[in-house]
Design an enzyme around this catalytic site. Structure first.
Site, PDB file in Angstrom:
ATOM      1  N   GLU A   1      -6.101   9.294  10.140  1.00  0.00           N
ATOM      2  CA  GLU A   1      -4.654   9.418  10.336  1.00  0.00           C
ATOM      3  C   GLU A   1      -4.297  10.406  11.449  1.00  0.00           C
ATOM      4  O   GLU A   1      -3.197  10.352  11.987  1.00  0.00           O
ATOM      5  CB  GLU A   1      -3.987   9.820   9.021  1.00  0.00           C
TER       6      GLU A   1
ATOM      7  N   CYS B   1      -4.249  -1.534  -2.141  1.00  0.00           N
ATOM      8  CA  CYS B   1      -4.337  -0.093  -2.337  1.00  0.00           C
ATOM      9  C   CYS B   1      -5.283   0.128  -3.511  1.00  0.00           C
ATOM     10  O   CYS B   1      -5.040  -0.385  -4.608  1.00  0.00           O
ATOM     11  CB  CYS B   1      -2.948   0.469  -2.658  1.00  0.00           C
TER      12      CYS B   1
ATOM     13  N   CYS C   1     -12.170   2.024   0.680  1.00  0.00           N
ATOM     14  CA  CYS C   1     -10.893   2.629   1.059  1.00  0.00           C
ATOM     15  C   CYS C   1     -10.397   1.874   2.275  1.00  0.00           C
ATOM     16  O   CYS C   1     -11.176   1.601   3.204  1.00  0.00           O
ATOM     17  CB  CYS C   1     -11.056   4.111   1.383  1.00  0.00           C
TER      18      CYS C   1
ATOM     19  N   HIS D   1      -8.646   2.737   4.722  1.00  0.00           N
ATOM     20  CA  HIS D   1      -8.682   3.469   5.991  1.00  0.00           C
ATOM     21  C   HIS D   1     -10.036   3.351   6.685  1.00  0.00           C
ATOM     22  O   HIS D   1     -10.128   3.429   7.909  1.00  0.00           O
ATOM     23  CB  HIS D   1      -8.412   4.960   5.766  1.00  0.00           C
TER      24      HIS D   1
ATOM     25  N   ASP E   1       0.864  -1.183   0.000  1.00  0.00           N
ATOM     26  CA  ASP E   1       0.000   0.000   0.000  1.00  0.00           C
ATOM     27  C   ASP E   1       0.899   1.230   0.000  1.00  0.00           C
ATOM     28  O   ASP E   1       2.071   1.156   0.373  1.00  0.00           O
ATOM     29  CB  ASP E   1      -0.916   0.006   1.222  1.00  0.00           C
ATOM     30  N   SER E   2       0.320   2.347  -0.399  1.00  0.00           N
ATOM     31  CA  SER E   2       1.083   3.590  -0.374  1.00  0.00           C
ATOM     32  C   SER E   2       1.308   4.077   1.049  1.00  0.00           C
ATOM     33  O   SER E   2       2.154   4.945   1.274  1.00  0.00           O
ATOM     34  CB  SER E   2       0.358   4.666  -1.184  1.00  0.00           C
TER      35      SER E   2
END
Length: 282
Positions: free
Chosen positions: A167, A82, A201, A203, A19-20
């Site tokens: 985040e 990702c 996503c 996240h 993943d990035s």
């Protein structure tokens, strides 16, 4: 590209998860839960994150670099955990690069295993997609879902504030509630008969308990990681030639292209367990 092969013990052939940033750790968490016997290594390209606002060419270039790094570690199989990399780089890598550089290895993404089953969860045929702006603009989910469920109606909602909320550890705040309610209201205004919502996503699973509070009681909320893990288990059963090359010692290694301390602090939240990463230079 610096050779990091010494990081992996001789004879090990782990499954790579890329993943990035941190988000793919929610996918890895589900993979480990479903396939605990396999060895996994994770790479977060945090130094160049986020990928979402970058061009197709740049995302492809960065993703291919990371895939080649995994191959140097002996990985026979790499999962692009990702959405951006899966949307912008996977097909080119599969069709153009693998036949030339590693015809015996495989690279898989997170969009296909999600879209080929998501329609099975819906009775109304109306599906909601919650994703980043980049993923929404790519059109990847509607395009792929319609291939498998041609009579479905797909409604997308970009949630640009959700990744920063996660985040910055603002998950359990009134601010998070405000944006979750705002985006859900917009989604259901577009498609009032939606009965399944996909978190497109990596996240977003960290917000799942907050999102659930504001969904109608009869709407199913699906996180990608669960579907990807089931799909990978099935893939390995159908492809013994790949499965037999994967080592099985139950090991997990973590790598990042940025600061390890920051990665470990954030990563442990996404992975749901302590993370101890090593730094690499690509």
């Amino acid at each position: 590209m610096r050779d990091q092969k010494s990081e992996i013990r001789n004879g090990e052939a782990p499954i790579g998860v890329f993943d990035s940033g941190y988000g793919g750790l929610t996918v890895l968490k589900e993979l480990v839960k479903t396939l605990p016997q396999y060895d996994f290594i994770y790479l977060g390209d945090n130094a160049r994150a986020p990928y979402g606002n970058r061009s197709f060419e740049t995302v492809y270039e960065y993703t291919l670099q990371c895939v080649q790094w995994f191959f140097q570690q002996g990985c026979p199989l790499v999962i692009l955990a990702c959405n951006t990399a899966s949307a912008k780089a996977l097909r080119t890598i599969q069709q153009n690069d693998l036949p030339k550089i590693a015809p015996d290895k495989r690279v898989l993404g997170v969009i296909r295993p999600t879209t080929e089953v998501i329609g099975n969860y819906s009775e109304t045929g109306e599906i909601g997609i919650l994703a980043t702006l980049g993923t929404v603009l790519s059109g990847s989910y509607p395009i792929e879902i319609i291939k498998f469920f041609p009579h479905s109606k797909i409604y997308q909602e970009a949630c640009p504030m959700w990744v920063p909320i996660v985040e910055n550890n603002e998950i359990d705040t009134h601010g998070a509630d405000f944006f979750i309610k705002k985006n859900l209201h917009s989604l259901f205004h577009k498609g009032p008969h939606i009965d399944v919502v996909l978190l497109a996503c990596t996240h977003y699973p960290l917000l799942k308990h907050r999102i659930q509070q504001y969904l109608p009681i009869d709407v199913k909320l699906i996180a990608q990681g669960e579907l990807v893990a089931k799909s990978l288990k099935d893939y390995l059963q159908r492809h013994p030639e790949t499965e037999q090359t994967c080592s099985k010692n139950g090991s997990r290694l973590f790598f990042t292209t940025d600061a390890t301390e920051d990665f470990d602090n954030h990563g442990s939240v996404f992975f749901g367990a302590p993370v101890n990463s090593r730094h690499i230079v690509l």
